[in-house]
Motif scaffolding. Structure first.
Motif, mmCIF file in Angstrom:
data_model
loop_
_atom_site.group_PDB
_atom_site.id
_atom_site.type_symbol
_atom_site.label_atom_id
_atom_site.label_comp_id
_atom_site.label_asym_id
_atom_site.label_seq_id
_atom_site.Cartn_x
_atom_site.Cartn_y
_atom_site.Cartn_z
ATOM 1 N N PRO A 57 -22.112 -3.188 -16.363
ATOM 2 C CA PRO A 57 -20.719 -2.811 -16.636
ATOM 3 C C PRO A 57 -20.265 -1.580 -15.848
ATOM 4 C CG PRO A 57 -21.851 -3.351 -18.676
ATOM 5 C CD PRO A 57 -22.899 -3.339 -17.607
ATOM 6 N N LEU A 58 -21.167 -0.605 -15.673
ATOM 7 C CA LEU A 58 -20.789 0.597 -14.926
ATOM 8 C C LEU A 58 -20.498 0.266 -13.467
ATOM 9 C CD1 LEU A 58 -20.391 3.651 -14.788
ATOM 10 C CD2 LEU A 58 -22.859 3.865 -14.378
ATOM 11 N N CYS A 59 -21.354 -0.534 -12.855
ATOM 12 C CA CYS A 59 -21.137 -0.925 -11.453
ATOM 13 C C CYS A 59 -19.855 -1.736 -11.298
ATOM 14 C CB CYS A 59 -22.338 -1.714 -10.945
ATOM 15 S SG CYS A 59 -23.832 -0.728 -10.715
ATOM 16 N N ASP A 60 -19.602 -2.645 -12.248
ATOM 17 C CA ASP A 60 -18.374 -3.436 -12.177
ATOM 18 C C ASP A 60 -17.140 -2.552 -12.340
ATOM 19 O OD1 ASP A 60 -19.604 -5.825 -11.676
ATOM 20 O OD2 ASP A 60 -19.565 -6.546 -13.742
ATOM 21 N N ARG A 61 -17.226 -1.560 -13.211
ATOM 22 C CA ARG A 61 -16.086 -0.659 -13.412
ATOM 23 C C ARG A 61 -15.776 0.148 -12.152
ATOM 24 N NH1 ARG A 61 -17.021 3.234 -18.132
ATOM 25 N NH2 ARG A 61 -17.824 4.736 -16.613
ATOM 26 N N LEU A 62 -16.800 0.671 -11.521
ATOM 27 C CA LEU A 62 -16.589 1.447 -10.292
ATOM 28 C C LEU A 62 -16.019 0.562 -9.180
ATOM 29 C CD1 LEU A 62 -19.813 3.654 -10.332
ATOM 30 C CD2 LEU A 62 -17.473 4.385 -10.836
ATOM 31 N N ALA A 63 -16.506 -0.675 -9.115
ATOM 32 C CA ALA A 63 -15.974 -1.596 -8.111
ATOM 33 C C ALA A 63 -14.509 -1.927 -8.409
ATOM 34 C CB ALA A 63 -16.810 -2.871 -8.072
ATOM 35 N N TYR A 64 -14.187 -2.149 -9.653
ATOM 36 C CA TYR A 64 -12.833 -2.512 -10.080
ATOM 37 C C TYR A 64 -11.838 -1.406 -9.743
ATOM 38 C CZ TYR A 64 -9.200 -3.805 -13.560
ATOM 39 O OH TYR A 64 -8.022 -4.127 -14.207
ATOM 40 N N PHE A 65 -12.195 -0.161 -10.048
ATOM 41 C CA PHE A 65 -11.262 0.932 -9.851
ATOM 42 C C PHE A 65 -11.301 1.536 -8.447
ATOM 43 C CE2 PHE A 65 -11.425 1.420 -14.602
ATOM 44 C CZ PHE A 65 -10.064 1.249 -14.826
ATOM 45 N N TYR A 66 -12.492 1.616 -7.844
ATOM 46 C CA TYR A 66 -12.633 2.468 -6.662
ATOM 47 C C TYR A 66 -13.189 1.761 -5.420
ATOM 48 C CZ TYR A 66 -12.083 5.790 -10.468
ATOM 49 O OH TYR A 66 -11.619 6.444 -11.571
ATOM 50 N N PHE A 67 -14.264 1.009 -5.550
ATOM 51 C CA PHE A 67 -14.913 0.467 -4.358
ATOM 52 C C PHE A 67 -14.162 -0.740 -3.782
ATOM 53 C CE2 PHE A 67 -19.093 2.041 -6.418
ATOM 54 C CZ PHE A 67 -18.792 3.338 -6.059
ATOM 55 N N GLU A 68 -13.579 -1.556 -4.657
ATOM 56 C CA GLU A 68 -12.860 -2.743 -4.205
ATOM 57 C C GLU A 68 -11.371 -2.706 -4.559
ATOM 58 O OE1 GLU A 68 -15.236 -6.621 -4.369
ATOM 59 O OE2 GLU A 68 -16.102 -5.487 -6.042
ATOM 60 N N GLY A 69 -11.039 -2.206 -5.716
ATOM 61 C CA GLY A 69 -9.682 -2.325 -6.245
ATOM 62 C C GLY A 69 -9.549 -3.611 -7.032
ATOM 63 N N ARG A 70 -8.585 -3.637 -7.929
ATOM 64 C CA ARG A 70 -8.517 -4.726 -8.905
ATOM 65 C C ARG A 70 -8.404 -6.104 -8.272
ATOM 66 N NH1 ARG A 70 -4.166 -3.911 -13.416
ATOM 67 N NH2 ARG A 70 -2.754 -4.269 -11.639
ATOM 68 N N ASP A 71 -7.427 -6.313 -7.393
ATOM 69 C CA ASP A 71 -7.238 -7.646 -6.824
ATOM 70 C C ASP A 71 -8.449 -8.098 -6.015
ATOM 71 O OD1 ASP A 71 -4.717 -7.366 -7.934
ATOM 72 O OD2 ASP A 71 -3.693 -8.244 -6.217
ATOM 73 N N GLN A 72 -8.976 -7.210 -5.191
ATOM 74 C CA GLN A 72 -10.130 -7.574 -4.374
ATOM 75 C C GLN A 72 -11.368 -7.788 -5.228
ATOM 76 O OE1 GLN A 72 -10.156 -8.535 -1.374
ATOM 77 N NE2 GLN A 72 -12.370 -8.793 -1.208
ATOM 78 N N PHE A 73 -11.472 -7.059 -6.333
ATOM 79 C CA PHE A 73 -12.585 -7.236 -7.266
ATOM 80 C C PHE A 73 -12.650 -8.691 -7.723
ATOM 81 C CE2 PHE A 73 -14.110 -7.333 -11.683
ATOM 82 C CZ PHE A 73 -15.327 -6.660 -11.574
ATOM 83 N N PHE A 74 -11.509 -9.266 -8.080
ATOM 84 C CA PHE A 74 -11.493 -10.653 -8.548
ATOM 85 C C PHE A 74 -11.593 -11.644 -7.392
ATOM 86 C CE2 PHE A 74 -9.209 -8.523 -12.146
ATOM 87 C CZ PHE A 74 -10.233 -8.686 -13.064
ATOM 88 N N ARG A 75 -10.911 -11.371 -6.291
ATOM 89 C CA ARG A 75 -10.979 -12.295 -5.152
ATOM 90 C C ARG A 75 -12.402 -12.436 -4.623
ATOM 91 N NH1 ARG A 75 -6.038 -9.694 -3.171
ATOM 92 N NH2 ARG A 75 -4.263 -11.072 -3.632
ATOM 93 N N SER A 76 -13.107 -11.341 -4.532
ATOM 94 C CA SER A 76 -14.461 -11.398 -3.983
ATOM 95 C C SER A 76 -15.370 -12.229 -4.861
ATOM 96 C CB SER A 76 -15.029 -9.985 -3.815
ATOM 97 O OG SER A 76 -15.203 -9.333 -5.062
ATOM 98 N N ARG A 77 -15.155 -12.209 -6.152
ATOM 99 C CA ARG A 77 -16.004 -12.990 -7.059
ATOM 100 C C ARG A 77 -15.602 -14.460 -7.074
ATOM 101 N NH1 ARG A 77 -16.282 -8.047 -7.592
ATOM 102 N NH2 ARG A 77 -18.063 -6.952 -8.513
#
Length: 487
Positions: A57-77
């Protein structure tokens, strides 16, 4: 002649279970195992995983907010799993939400199952996998956190229907009166309760108090622009103490207790205590309506502004012709609703491209099948389903040029048929709120005031230019020039 303007608008996105675990314009096939529209799709195992406890969950949260951003977080998956339905952790995670695991539904076929209250429970899921402290709402679980099966859900929603219906006559006049000053809050209070905040003990402080109070509820879901690791630690890892805004909330409740007196007098007739009605109408006005307008209005201005002068000229011509056609030269509800098809379409298109409440959640009441465009997936009772609405309302298998703002998309019969895929109100635009569902009680009110914003803008100006930045809730829109009306 163009004139400079300094109006700044802020917009964007507001918005724990005990559960079991398991490792073109076609109608969305998203109901359940009995859906005849999905029986021919292949049965697939839901892809994705949640990772190790805490670390995943911590890694996903950092990716969601900072490393990828919300839209890219979902698109990449979606690319990784080859599926618009998959398992993932969503913010805030530890230590705010004890269980961030969800099944994501990211297309127009699967998403609408979140509206089916025969299959989905909505209890305490308004803000997702965590619920803000009821200390922020007077000790009450207010209406958005109630499931329709709870007895006070219907009572409270009917009470809000009464408020909206009894003050419908004031909408146009109060909106026109408020346009251009501290618009949103003043308009809402004048429209709903017939009082002026500036003449009360609240004075001019209302918007600031509300913004702070909303931050304490939605902070775990927001970005404020602080250094990432500091922000993540302060905002996403722990709840902000409600005691820090208690005095502010008390000022708001005192104001609403006085201003909404006649409305509160009616609460008993609907089976609602005066105190519960007070905190619910405060939440509906300040969180749902005021904060929602802060999201929607800048978004609407942004998309119209980016479309350019040609669209501006078409809207201006439509609006002014319709107002002249009233015979009195005044804006009327009838003119707004019946004589301005392009204005109507522009509002719906803004709601489609950038819905003001993009995140929806629900808990499966029983084992069931959820269908995407390409497959069926077995969901177990108790699992939380999550939908990111922009991926449903910008689904290229439903909408042509899905990522573009097409101003006249909803004009005419073909456009009208697409409205069932506009979902901003927690339900299809072609359906309406009832005491038994979770669709926004103020759905029609929101659409009306959004149209009024466009009407007022183009009665006064031929065209405008904008600059767009970011804010904690999405977009910061600055009007840089305004060309005054010339015809």
């Amino acid at each position: 002649m163009a004139s400079s303007a300094s109006l700044i608008l802020s917009s964007g996105t507001p918005i724990s279970p005990n559960r079991s675990r398991s490792g073109a314009h076609r109608r969305p096939a998203s109901i359940g195992a009995s859906s005849s529209a999905s029986v021919d799709l292949p049965l697939r195992k839901i892809p994705g995983d949640y990772g190790l406890p805490f670390l995943g969950p911590l890694c996903d949260r950092l990716a969601y907010f900072y490393f990828e951003g919300r839209d890219q977080f979902f698109r990449s998956r979606i690319r990784r799993y080859g599926s618009t339905v998959f398992r993932v952790n969503v913010p805030p995670g530890p230590f705010v939400a004890p269980d961030p695991r969800v099944v994501a539904l990211l297309d127009a076929a699967s998403f609408p199952v979140l509206f089916d209250t025969s299959l989905i429970e909505k209890r305490d899921l308004f803000t997702g996998t965590f619920m803000p402290s009821t200390e922020l709402t007077g000790g009450f679980r207010v209406l958005p956190y109630l499931d329709p099966a709870e007895p006070n859900h219907a009572q409270l929603k009917r009470l809000l229907f009464f408020l909206l219906g009894s003050r419908r006559h004031a909408v146009v006049a109060e909106f026109r009166r408020s346009f251009g000053d501290r618009a949103a809050f003043d308009f809402l209070v004048r429209c709903f309760f017939g009082t002026d905040p500036a003449g009360s003990r609240l004075d001019l402080d209302g918007p600031g108090l509300i913004n702070k109070w909303v931050l304490f509820q939605l902070g775990p879901l927001l970005k404020l622009g602080l250094p990432p690791y500091l922000e993540d630690f302060l905002l996403h890892s722990f709840r902000l103490p409600p005691a820090l805004v208690r005095a502010d909330y008390d000022r708001l409740t005192d104001f609403f207790r006085e201003s909404a007196g006649p409305f509160l007098d009616e609460a008993k007739r609907f089976g609602v205590s005066r105190e519960e009605a007070l905190h619910n109408v405060l939440f509906a006005t300040c969180f749902n309506a005021f904060s929602g307008m802060k999201v929607l209005f800048p978004s609407l201005i942004k998309w119209i502004g980016r479309a350019g002068a040609r669209l501006h000229g078409r809207i201006a011509e439509e609006v002014r012709s319709a107002v002249r056609g009233t015979g009195t030269g005044e804006v009327t509800v009838r003119a707004v609703e019946a004589a301005m098809p392009l204005t109507r379409s522009v509002v719906y298109e803004a709601l489609r491209v950038e819905p003001p409440m993009p995140l929806q959640y629900g808990r499966a009441k029983r084992d069931m099948m959820v269908a995407s465009h390409d497959g069926r997936f077995e969901v177990r009772a108790g699992e939380v389903l999550f939908g990111y609405q922009p991926f449903a309302t910008r689904d290229p298998r439903v909408f042509e040029r899905a990522e573009e703002f097409v101003a006249d998309r909803f004009v005419g019969a073909e456009g009208e048929a697409l409205l069932r895929h506009v979902l901003w109100s927690n339900g299809p635009e072609t359906e309406g709120p009832t005491a038994e569902n979770k669709q926004c009680a103020g759905k029609d009110f929101v659409v009306t005031v959004a149209r009024l914003l466009v009407v007022e803008l183009f009665l006064r100006y031929d065209s405008f230019e904008i600059e767009v930045g970011a804010s904690p809730l999405g977009s910061l829109v600055k009007l840089t020039s305004l060309k005054r009306a010339t015809f």
